[in-house]
Design an enzyme around this catalytic site. Structure first.
Site, PDB file in Angstrom:
ATOM      1  N   GLU A  51      43.996  18.188 -23.533  1.00 55.96           N
ATOM      2  CA  GLU A  51      44.353  16.760 -23.563  1.00 55.96           C
ATOM      3  C   GLU A  51      45.368  16.463 -24.659  1.00 55.96           C
ATOM      4  O   GLU A  51      45.255  16.987 -25.773  1.00 55.96           O
ATOM      5  CB  GLU A  51      43.071  15.956 -23.820  1.00 55.96           C
ATOM      6  CG  GLU A  51      43.048  14.637 -23.138  1.00 55.96           C
ATOM      7  CD  GLU A  51      43.003  14.788 -21.626  1.00 55.96           C
ATOM      8  OE1 GLU A  51      44.085  14.755 -21.004  1.00 55.96           O
ATOM      9  OE2 GLU A  51      41.910  14.944 -21.072  1.00 55.96           O
ATOM     10  N   SER A 108      51.429  -4.140  -1.385  1.00 53.66           N
ATOM     11  CA  SER A 108      50.223  -3.388  -1.737  1.00 53.66           C
ATOM     12  C   SER A 108      49.011  -4.175  -1.303  1.00 53.66           C
ATOM     13  O   SER A 108      49.019  -5.412  -1.364  1.00 53.66           O
ATOM     14  CB  SER A 108      50.179  -3.157  -3.243  1.00 53.66           C
ATOM     15  OG  SER A 108      48.921  -2.636  -3.610  1.00 53.66           O
ATOM     16  N   GLY A 112      43.718   1.950 -14.467  1.00 51.40           N
ATOM     17  CA  GLY A 112      43.103   1.723 -15.779  1.00 51.40           C
ATOM     18  C   GLY A 112      41.902   2.601 -16.061  1.00 51.40           C
ATOM     19  O   GLY A 112      41.269   2.466 -17.102  1.00 51.40           O
ATOM     20  N   SER A 130      46.281   6.939 -11.993  1.00 50.34           N
ATOM     21  CA  SER A 130      46.608   6.138 -10.805  1.00 50.34           C
ATOM     22  C   SER A 130      48.123   5.983 -10.643  1.00 50.34           C
ATOM     23  O   SER A 130      48.628   5.971  -9.508  1.00 50.34           O
ATOM     24  CB  SER A 130      45.943   4.761 -10.881  1.00 50.34           C
ATOM     25  OG  SER A 130      46.371   4.077 -12.033  1.00 50.34           O
ATOM     26  N   ASP A 185      50.114  14.774 -15.170  1.00 49.01           N
ATOM     27  CA  ASP A 185      49.472  14.050 -14.072  1.00 49.01           C
ATOM     28  C   ASP A 185      50.214  14.244 -12.756  1.00 49.01           C
ATOM     29  O   ASP A 185      49.602  14.422 -11.694  1.00 49.01           O
ATOM     30  CB  ASP A 185      49.421  12.547 -14.391  1.00 49.01           C
ATOM     31  CG  ASP A 185      48.670  12.274 -15.687  1.00 49.01           C
ATOM     32  OD1 ASP A 185      47.956  13.169 -16.157  1.00 49.01           O
ATOM     33  OD2 ASP A 185      48.814  11.160 -16.221  1.00 49.01           O
TER      34      ASP A 185
END
Ligand code: GLA
Length: 383
Positions: free
Chosen positions: A32, A66, A118, A123, A173
């Protein structure tokens, strides 16, 4: 493509979509806050995914919709896309088209189900990668067919995030969302961009990986994230190396600025932990990675200062209930933790984590099982 998605696309744009693509969120097992320092990470793709449906246009317009209630419709000219424009959620899909060099004459795009925003489960990357795959498919770019091509798509997604949305993330990511495969974690070497699929069969070992989304609001995550990244760069510059990947623990100990020393210590110790976890998984010792997960959390909390009371509470409660190891995952300052637990104690650990959150006045967490899933893919007509 599901009927509700097709129906929603028709309602939004008055015509049928040509393609639908899904891209997963990611759970980083370990490694991380090291991707931007040329480090090693070990993410896996989650079952949670973002789905987009799209159809080409030929008038130079981009129309974005969306189903997520907070995402307002956006419409504009492809020519105007670029750094800082558009802003808000539209920056991510529009940024991908910009970063791919505007390969199409226009696009209608609808975002359907999505990775919860979040939650620290990437995401934004899932959205970017689903869009990248849709553009790749509609324009016959052929990039998604090979691992090297997927790396190119991931680089475009990262540029969208860094340059158009203006968030200085490190690239893990996007590579995870595009390149992970079911049943594996992805060992990413962010120094040379090489990667290796690492089998992760926790079920066979009687184990489960839980994701605890604390549902705590992120607190100014962008500013804090950028500051951590800057510290890693400053520490590398002070040591005369191009990234902390090249620094030894002894060199880090020699840093005179105590804050930089702590920040850099996190990076070098975390990279070493990734190597150990990969070796343990390769020798069938999944149980033994628990201690490394715990050490990672301590380092993120105390040396990098990126944890939060809600994350610490979830991690402590999971361990107290018998988890073999637990740590925060993702960028931090809120978001999610992961816990490695004996399969038989899944319900007990979940209960203790929920109870601890309630006792401390935190939001009620959402607890899921993390099954290593496939990376971004086209949806079959009926799926
Ligand atoms: C966010 C960023 C990644 C990575 C992680 C921390 O998810 O997008 O690039 O830096 O934080 O490991």
């Amino acid at each position: 493509m599901s009927t509700p998605l097709r129906t929603a696309f028709r309602a939004a744009f008055g015509r049928d979509p040509e393609v639908a693509c899904a891209a997963p969120g990611r759970l980083n097992l370990i490694g991380e806050h090291v991707d931007y320092a040329g480090g090693l990470c070990l993410p896996l793709a989650l079952p949670q995914r973002t789905v987009v449906a799209a159809a080409r246009r030929d008038d130079g317009r981009l129309r974005l919709r969306s189903l997520h209630r907070d995402a307002h419709p956006w419409e504009g000219s492809l020519e105007a896309l670029g750094p800082g424009h558009p802003q808000g959620w539209a920056a991510y899909p529009a940024g991908v088209i910009w970063a791919l060099g505007h390969p199409l004459g226009g696009l209608d795009l609808l975002v359907g189900e999505s990775v919860p925003p979040g939650a620290g489960l990437a995401s934004s990357a899932a959205l970017e990668c689903a869009v990248a795959l849709a553009v790749d498919t509609l324009c016959w770019l052929g990039l998604s067919a090979t691992s090297a091509g997927r790396t190119t798509l991931a680089a475009a997604c990262r540029r969208a995030e860094n340059e158009v949305a203006g968030v200085p993330t490190g690239g893990m990511d996007q590579l995870a969302s595009l390149c992970c495969t079911a049943g594996h974690a992805l060992l990413l070497d962010c120094h040379d961009q090489s990667m290796r699929q690492v089998p992760v069969d926790l079920l066979a070992a009687g184990l489960t990986l839980l994701v605890v989304d604390t549902r705590a609001p992120h607190r100014n995550i962008d500013g804090h994230y950028a500051a951590r990244r800057r510290s890693a760069e400053q520490a590398a510059a002070a040591l005369g190396v191009s990234s902390l990947r090249e620094a030894s623990p002894e060199q880090v100990d020699s840093l005179t600025d105590p804050l930089l020393r702590r920040r850099a210590r996190h990076v070098v110790t975390e990279i070493a932990r990734v190597r150990t976890v990969v070796a343990l998984l390769a020798s069938g010792r999944a149980r033994d990675i628990g201690a490394l997960l715990n050490a990672s959390h301590t380092s993120l909390r105390d040396d990098l200062d990126v944890s939060s009371p809600e994350l610490d509470c979830a991690v402590d409660a999971a361990r107290a209930a018998g988890a073999l190891g637990a740590r925060m995952t993702g960028g931090g300052f809120g978001g999610s933790a992961l816990a490695l637990v004996e399969r038989v104690s899944t319900a007990a650990v979940t209960h203790v984590v929920m109870t601890a959150a309630a006792r401390n006045g935190h939001p009620e967490p959402a607890v899921h099982q993390a099954l290593p899933s496939r990376g971004a893919h086209l949806l079959e007509p009926q799926s």
